[in-house]
Design a protein around this motif. Sequence first.
Motif, PDB file in Angstrom:
ATOM      1  N   MET A  31      55.871  87.078  29.254  1.00 56.78           N
ATOM      2  CA  MET A  31      56.904  86.017  29.068  1.00 56.78           C
ATOM      3  C   MET A  31      58.051  86.382  29.425  1.00 56.78           C
ATOM      4  O   MET A  31      58.851  87.582  29.012  1.00 56.78           O
ATOM      5  CB  MET A  31      57.012  85.552  27.568  1.00 56.78           C
ATOM      6  N   GLN A  35      60.871  82.003  27.657  1.00 54.57           N
ATOM      7  CA  GLN A  35      59.562  81.510  27.680  1.00 54.57           C
ATOM      8  C   GLN A  35      59.225  82.035  25.991  1.00 54.57           C
ATOM      9  O   GLN A  35      58.607  81.173  25.488  1.00 54.57           O
ATOM     10  CB  GLN A  35      58.740  81.940  28.393  1.00 54.57           C
ATOM     11  N   GLU A  38      60.569  79.543  23.641  1.00 57.97           N
ATOM     12  CA  GLU A  38      59.976  78.294  23.382  1.00 57.97           C
ATOM     13  C   GLU A  38      58.832  78.527  22.941  1.00 57.97           C
ATOM     14  O   GLU A  38      58.200  77.561  22.068  1.00 57.97           O
ATOM     15  CB  GLU A  38      59.971  77.717  24.752  1.00 57.97           C
ATOM     16  N   HIS A  39      57.842  79.664  23.068  1.00 56.82           N
ATOM     17  CA  HIS A  39      56.755  79.903  22.465  1.00 56.82           C
ATOM     18  C   HIS A  39      56.958  79.976  21.123  1.00 56.82           C
ATOM     19  O   HIS A  39      56.013  79.650  20.256  1.00 56.82           O
ATOM     20  CB  HIS A  39      56.213  81.163  23.060  1.00 56.82           C
ATOM     21  N   ASP A  42      57.314  76.710  19.354  1.00 57.14           N
ATOM     22  CA  ASP A  42      55.901  76.001  19.324  1.00 57.14           C
ATOM     23  C   ASP A  42      55.246  76.479  17.839  1.00 57.14           C
ATOM     24  O   ASP A  42      54.618  75.864  17.167  1.00 57.14           O
ATOM     25  CB  ASP A  42      54.952  76.567  20.651  1.00 57.14           C
ATOM     26  N   ASN A  82      46.276  85.930  22.923  1.00 52.02           N
ATOM     27  CA  ASN A  82      46.227  84.438  22.126  1.00 52.02           C
ATOM     28  C   ASN A  82      45.427  83.407  23.377  1.00 52.02           C
ATOM     29  O   ASN A  82      45.831  82.941  24.073  1.00 52.02           O
ATOM     30  CB  ASN A  82      47.901  83.915  22.194  1.00 52.02           C
ATOM     31  N   LEU A  85      46.957  80.391  24.907  1.00 49.46           N
ATOM     32  CA  LEU A  85      47.974  80.426  25.770  1.00 49.46           C
ATOM     33  C   LEU A  85      47.184  80.841  27.215  1.00 49.46           C
ATOM     34  O   LEU A  85      46.401  81.501  27.267  1.00 49.46           O
ATOM     35  CB  LEU A  85      49.023  81.365  25.447  1.00 49.46           C
ATOM     36  N   PRO A  89      52.359  82.562  31.824  1.00 48.17           N
ATOM     37  CA  PRO A  89      53.137  81.754  30.964  1.00 48.17           C
ATOM     38  C   PRO A  89      53.524  80.335  31.343  1.00 48.17           C
ATOM     39  O   PRO A  89      53.908  80.298  32.453  1.00 48.17           O
ATOM     40  CB  PRO A  89      54.244  82.736  30.505  1.00 48.17           C
ATOM     41  N   HIS A 147      58.013  89.473  18.744  1.00 51.12           N
ATOM     42  CA  HIS A 147      58.483  89.247  19.801  1.00 51.12           C
ATOM     43  C   HIS A 147      60.077  89.993  19.989  1.00 51.12           C
ATOM     44  O   HIS A 147      60.319  90.217  21.354  1.00 51.12           O
ATOM     45  CB  HIS A 147      58.627  87.561  20.102  1.00 51.12           C
TER      46      HIS A 147
END
Length: 160
Positions: A31, A35, A38-39, A42, A82, A85, A89, A147
């Motif tokens: 990512m 990204q 934005e992940h 989510d 994950n 996913l 990405p 992250h």
Amino acid sequence: MNVQKEEFLKHKLVVLLRQLPSDTPPHWGKMTVQQMIEHFSDAVRIASGKTVHADVITPEDRLEKMRDFVLSEMPFKENTANPLLPEVPAPVKNLSVTEAIKELQNEIAYFFSFFEKNELAVTRNPFFGDLNYEENVHLLHKHARHHLKQFGVDVASSSS
């Protein structure tokens, strides 16, 4: 409830993301910074119940062990898979990192507002099952630190 984790999510996370150059390469994973942001939005939508998962994909016989892990202070491992996913990405949805951060801020605000109005609410996480407010805060904090570390942000000095 760990107030420091709430404060990190409410006030420190976005500050750290704003300081992260958008072209920072990840230490692991595929990512980009945008990204990842934005992940994370989510993930916050799942925690607030905006995104509903009817099923828990973790087998019943492993669910307790998964919940024990997620509610511990042990960090996620680098390159944690994950299965929800794609291998590559997803393309970005927002026009810029700045817009992605604004979206994340809105999702975080909604999360806290939702649980202020619905203190006993439980939302379903597709990996860890049904989580209450405190459990969701813990998971989001752990996920955010994972992250941030992915992109080289010193999380040890920025949160508890």
